[in-house]
Enzyme design. Sequence first.
Site, PDB file in Angstrom:
ATOM      1  N   CYS A  76      13.715   5.540   0.532  1.00  0.00           N
ATOM      2  CA  CYS A  76      13.486   6.250   1.892  1.00  0.00           C
ATOM      3  C   CYS A  76      14.291   6.424   2.656  1.00  0.00           C
ATOM      4  CB  CYS A  76      12.115   5.299   2.345  1.00  0.00           C
ATOM      5  SG  CYS A  76      12.701   3.773   2.600  1.00  0.00           S
ATOM      6  N   GLU A 114       4.642   6.922  -2.709  1.00  0.00           N
ATOM      7  CA  GLU A 114       4.837   6.105  -0.548  1.00  0.00           C
ATOM      8  C   GLU A 114       6.417   6.914  -1.477  1.00  0.00           C
ATOM      9  OE1 GLU A 114       5.762   2.375   0.845  1.00  0.00           O
ATOM     10  OE2 GLU A 114       7.225   3.568  -0.608  1.00  0.00           O
ATOM     11  N   ARG A 158       1.659  -1.646   9.587  1.00  0.00           N
ATOM     12  CA  ARG A 158       3.039  -0.580   8.326  1.00  0.00           C
ATOM     13  C   ARG A 158       2.772   0.518   7.859  1.00  0.00           C
ATOM     14  NH1 ARG A 158       7.842  -3.106   5.872  1.00  0.00           N
ATOM     15  NH2 ARG A 158       8.531  -1.535   4.248  1.00  0.00           N
ATOM     16  N   ARG A 160       2.403   4.107   6.620  1.00  0.00           N
ATOM     17  CA  ARG A 160       3.169   4.121   5.300  1.00  0.00           C
ATOM     18  C   ARG A 160       3.057   5.929   4.276  1.00  0.00           C
ATOM     19  NH1 ARG A 160       7.231   1.787   7.078  1.00  0.00           N
ATOM     20  NH2 ARG A 160       8.377   0.869   5.799  1.00  0.00           N
TER      21      ARG A 160
END
Length: 343
Positions: A76, A114, A158, A160
Amino acid sequence: MFDRIMFTFIDLFAGIGGFRIGLEQLGGQCVFSSEIDKHAAATYERNFGEKPAGDITRIHPDEVPRHDVLCGGFPCQPFSVSGKQRGFEDARGTLFFEVMRLVTAKRPRAVFLENVANYARHQNGDTLKRTVAMLESEGYRVSHAILNASNFGVPQARRRLYIVGVRSDVESQAFEFPESSNSDKKVAIKDILISNAEACEQIIDRIDIRFDDTKTQSATSRPLQIGTINKGGQGERIYSIEGHGITLSAHGGGAAAKTGAYLVDGVVRRLHPIECRRMMGFPEWFSIDSRRGQAYKQFGNAVVVPVIEAIGKRMLESADLAWKQAEWKFDDSSKARNLETAS
């Protein structure tokens, strides 16, 4: 144990195994894993009895068994707001093309990825459009959504991006992302804490701690800041345990770096790695790296297990794959993992 395997999957950029736990809880069998970070790979091996293959760029498709689902949280940092956001120009950003190399060679029924939420905005959305287009060119119907872990039974804000591609020739029904875990149970930071005595090394005792007496500490499903350390920058904010926690991070500085600070029974402290494990939805049997810095990094890079499980159910149904809910048990006598079908 399950009397039969419901589906197979491979675990790319596996980290410490969040995808694996989520999908194994649905009856899946992992047939291949890959992780280049030696410390994360060691944690993975300790928990699953399997040493992941290393550098994905050196793995030939013939080395990867056929599988139903390809999953992975590809790096990421090239897309994160905390990084330089070079995207596909960054060597790590090009690792998505390694995913596509295996998708083309192996043709899994579903692809489950993800990344950070900023991936959707990177280069004005062109990065995500390019990603979707590449999957579609291989015959996949692609959906994507930004989901918040706070809605899936863990006390952590969180957000994502999740990308799901289902091969169009096997799609049995249109895929739709779940909005939540459909659980009525409300959780807060206070529900995942160990004692201050057990977390004594995380205590922050400084003269520059200040509290905002105007902030009420009522229950909420978002982080509730109630104070600061020093100038109140990143890693210097104090939150109430009545709310949810901030996003766990693999990087960052400040007195409460990587976890944020919380007021626990009159004491300001960081979260303990055990508490981080719970914030990420990992089971209690999961063995944590004994080095505190590595433990924080590994959980900061991990995926939230309940989110993976919730999306996984919808994905499997869309790809016409069976699943069966299971629960993990830890056998203290054998020190082994057991998978038991839930009643």
